[in-house]
Motif scaffolding. Structure first.
Motif, PDB file in Angstrom:
ATOM      1  N   HIS A 164     -34.404  10.956 -36.743  1.00 44.30           N
ATOM      2  CA  HIS A 164     -33.896   9.753 -36.070  1.00 44.30           C
ATOM      3  C   HIS A 164     -32.377   9.673 -36.179  1.00 44.30           C
ATOM      4  O   HIS A 164     -31.699   9.261 -35.236  1.00 44.30           O
ATOM      5  N   LEU A 165     -31.827  10.046 -37.320  1.00 42.74           N
ATOM      6  CA  LEU A 165     -30.375  10.098 -37.487  1.00 42.74           C
ATOM      7  C   LEU A 165     -29.769  11.089 -36.493  1.00 42.74           C
ATOM      8  O   LEU A 165     -28.763  10.792 -35.837  1.00 42.74           O
ATOM      9  N   ILE A 166     -30.395  12.230 -36.354  1.00 39.70           N
ATOM     10  CA  ILE A 166     -29.905  13.237 -35.406  1.00 39.70           C
ATOM     11  C   ILE A 166     -30.040  12.721 -33.976  1.00 39.70           C
ATOM     12  O   ILE A 166     -29.128  12.889 -33.154  1.00 39.70           O
TER      13      ILE A 166
ATOM     14  N   ARG B 119     -24.388  12.164 -25.899  1.00 33.54           N
ATOM     15  CA  ARG B 119     -24.784  12.031 -24.497  1.00 33.54           C
ATOM     16  C   ARG B 119     -23.948  10.945 -23.814  1.00 33.54           C
ATOM     17  O   ARG B 119     -23.421  11.150 -22.721  1.00 33.54           O
ATOM     18  N   ASN B 120     -23.791   9.798 -24.467  1.00 37.47           N
ATOM     19  CA  ASN B 120     -23.002   8.699 -23.891  1.00 37.47           C
ATOM     20  C   ASN B 120     -21.537   9.067 -23.723  1.00 37.47           C
ATOM     21  O   ASN B 120     -20.868   8.546 -22.824  1.00 37.47           O
ATOM     22  N   LYS B 121     -21.022   9.941 -24.556  1.00 37.05           N
ATOM     23  CA  LYS B 121     -19.630  10.398 -24.466  1.00 37.05           C
ATOM     24  C   LYS B 121     -19.468  11.558 -23.475  1.00 37.05           C
ATOM     25  O   LYS B 121     -18.358  12.009 -23.234  1.00 37.05           O
ATOM     26  N   GLY B 122     -20.570  12.064 -22.927  1.00 42.34           N
ATOM     27  CA  GLY B 122     -20.510  13.186 -21.995  1.00 42.34           C
ATOM     28  C   GLY B 122     -20.241  14.524 -22.671  1.00 42.34           C
ATOM     29  O   GLY B 122     -19.819  15.474 -22.036  1.00 42.34           O
ATOM     30  N   ILE B 123     -20.507  14.599 -23.960  1.00 48.74           N
ATOM     31  CA  ILE B 123     -20.225  15.803 -24.740  1.00 48.74           C
ATOM     32  C   ILE B 123     -21.404  16.773 -24.718  1.00 48.74           C
ATOM     33  O   ILE B 123     -21.218  17.996 -24.702  1.00 48.74           O
ATOM     34  N   ALA B 124     -22.624  16.230 -24.698  1.00 44.67           N
ATOM     35  CA  ALA B 124     -23.822  17.074 -24.736  1.00 44.67           C
ATOM     36  C   ALA B 124     -25.040  16.252 -24.336  1.00 44.67           C
ATOM     37  O   ALA B 124     -25.031  15.022 -24.427  1.00 44.67           O
ATOM     38  N   HIS B 125     -26.051  16.962 -23.890  1.00 44.64           N
ATOM     39  CA  HIS B 125     -27.356  16.344 -23.634  1.00 44.64           C
ATOM     40  C   HIS B 125     -28.368  17.132 -24.469  1.00 44.64           C
ATOM     41  O   HIS B 125     -28.741  18.257 -24.107  1.00 44.64           O
ATOM     42  N   ILE B 126     -28.745  16.540 -25.599  1.00 45.50           N
ATOM     43  CA  ILE B 126     -29.642  17.202 -26.546  1.00 45.50           C
ATOM     44  C   ILE B 126     -30.821  16.281 -26.802  1.00 45.50           C
ATOM     45  O   ILE B 126     -30.638  15.090 -27.048  1.00 45.50           O
ATOM     46  N   GLN B 127     -32.019  16.843 -26.739  1.00 47.17           N
ATOM     47  CA  GLN B 127     -33.225  16.041 -26.938  1.00 47.17           C
ATOM     48  C   GLN B 127     -34.130  16.648 -27.993  1.00 47.17           C
ATOM     49  O   GLN B 127     -34.138  17.861 -28.212  1.00 47.17           O
ATOM     50  N   LYS B 128     -34.908  15.782 -28.611  1.00 45.31           N
ATOM     51  CA  LYS B 128     -35.931  16.198 -29.574  1.00 45.31           C
ATOM     52  C   LYS B 128     -36.998  16.969 -28.813  1.00 45.31           C
ATOM     53  O   LYS B 128     -37.436  16.562 -27.743  1.00 45.31           O
TER      54      LYS B 128
ATOM     55  N   GLN C 204     -33.178  20.717 -28.598  1.00 39.79           N
ATOM     56  CA  GLN C 204     -32.640  21.645 -27.601  1.00 39.79           C
ATOM     57  C   GLN C 204     -31.832  20.855 -26.585  1.00 39.79           C
ATOM     58  O   GLN C 204     -32.140  19.703 -26.310  1.00 39.79           O
ATOM     59  N   GLY C 205     -30.830  21.506 -26.019  1.00 40.72           N
ATOM     60  CA  GLY C 205     -30.052  20.830 -25.003  1.00 40.72           C
ATOM     61  C   GLY C 205     -28.941  21.691 -24.454  1.00 40.72           C
ATOM     62  O   GLY C 205     -28.938  22.911 -24.592  1.00 40.72           O
TER      63      GLY C 205
END
Length: 167
Positions: A23-25, A33-42, A70-71
């Motif tokens: 959950h922390l991750i 994701r909100n900063k547009g830096i990465a889209h990573i999902q559980k 992964q993302g």
């Protein structure tokens, strides 16, 4: 208390702490994701639900777990990593399953950013490149790693965000 009951309670505690770390991750991934830096999902676990009786859910895992997350990074680079938490002084290498190792290795060969993220008691966090993780097994010549072995890989928790992307 019997050994079987003790092991079951210990397993539940470990699962709960592992979920808290994930959950922390996830909170950190939402920030990126909100900063547009990465889209990573559980990565969803392949669990087949069979039924429920009271508070108990019954089912089974259809196959061994994949790496946890992964993302894609903002430059188009793929990222994949496994998260491990421990409240002890060391983390056994065997905690990463054969299936997870296979997937991390496959993605690594294709050029993805691959990591193991480790938490020791929610106080110290480490981001270890997959290639380095594999080499650590040979370098430390032990069946596990401890915080001293991972000093060079320490990352910080800042304002509730785990700074694993260094931005």
């Amino acid at each position: 208390m019997s050994k079987k009951v003790s092991n079951r309670l210990g397993g539940r505690r470990a699962k709960k702490l592992g979920d808290m770390f994930e959950h922390l991750i996830e909170r950190s991934c939402n920030y990126y994701r909100n900063k547009g830096i990465a889209h990573i999902q559980k990565t969803p676990e392949p669990f087949r639900f069979l039924g429920k009786r009271g508070k108990h859910v019954y089912g089974f895992y259809e196959k061994q777990a994949q790496p946890d997350f992964q993302g894609t990074l903002e430059n188009g680079q793929s990222i994949i990593f496994e998260a491990k938490h421990t409240d002890t002084t060391n983390l056994p290498f065997e905690r990463i399953t054969r299936a997870q190792t296979h997937e991390l290795e496959r993605h690594n060969r294709l050029g993805a950013e691959c990591y193991v993220i480790v938490s020791f008691s929610f106080k110290h966090f480490y981001l270890i490149d997959w290639k380095d993780w594999k080499n650590l097994k040979e370098t430390v010549r032990k069946k596990s790693v401890n915080q001293k072995d991972l000093e060079a890989y320490e990352i910080q928790l800042e304002n509730g965000i785990l700074n694993f992307l260094k931005k």
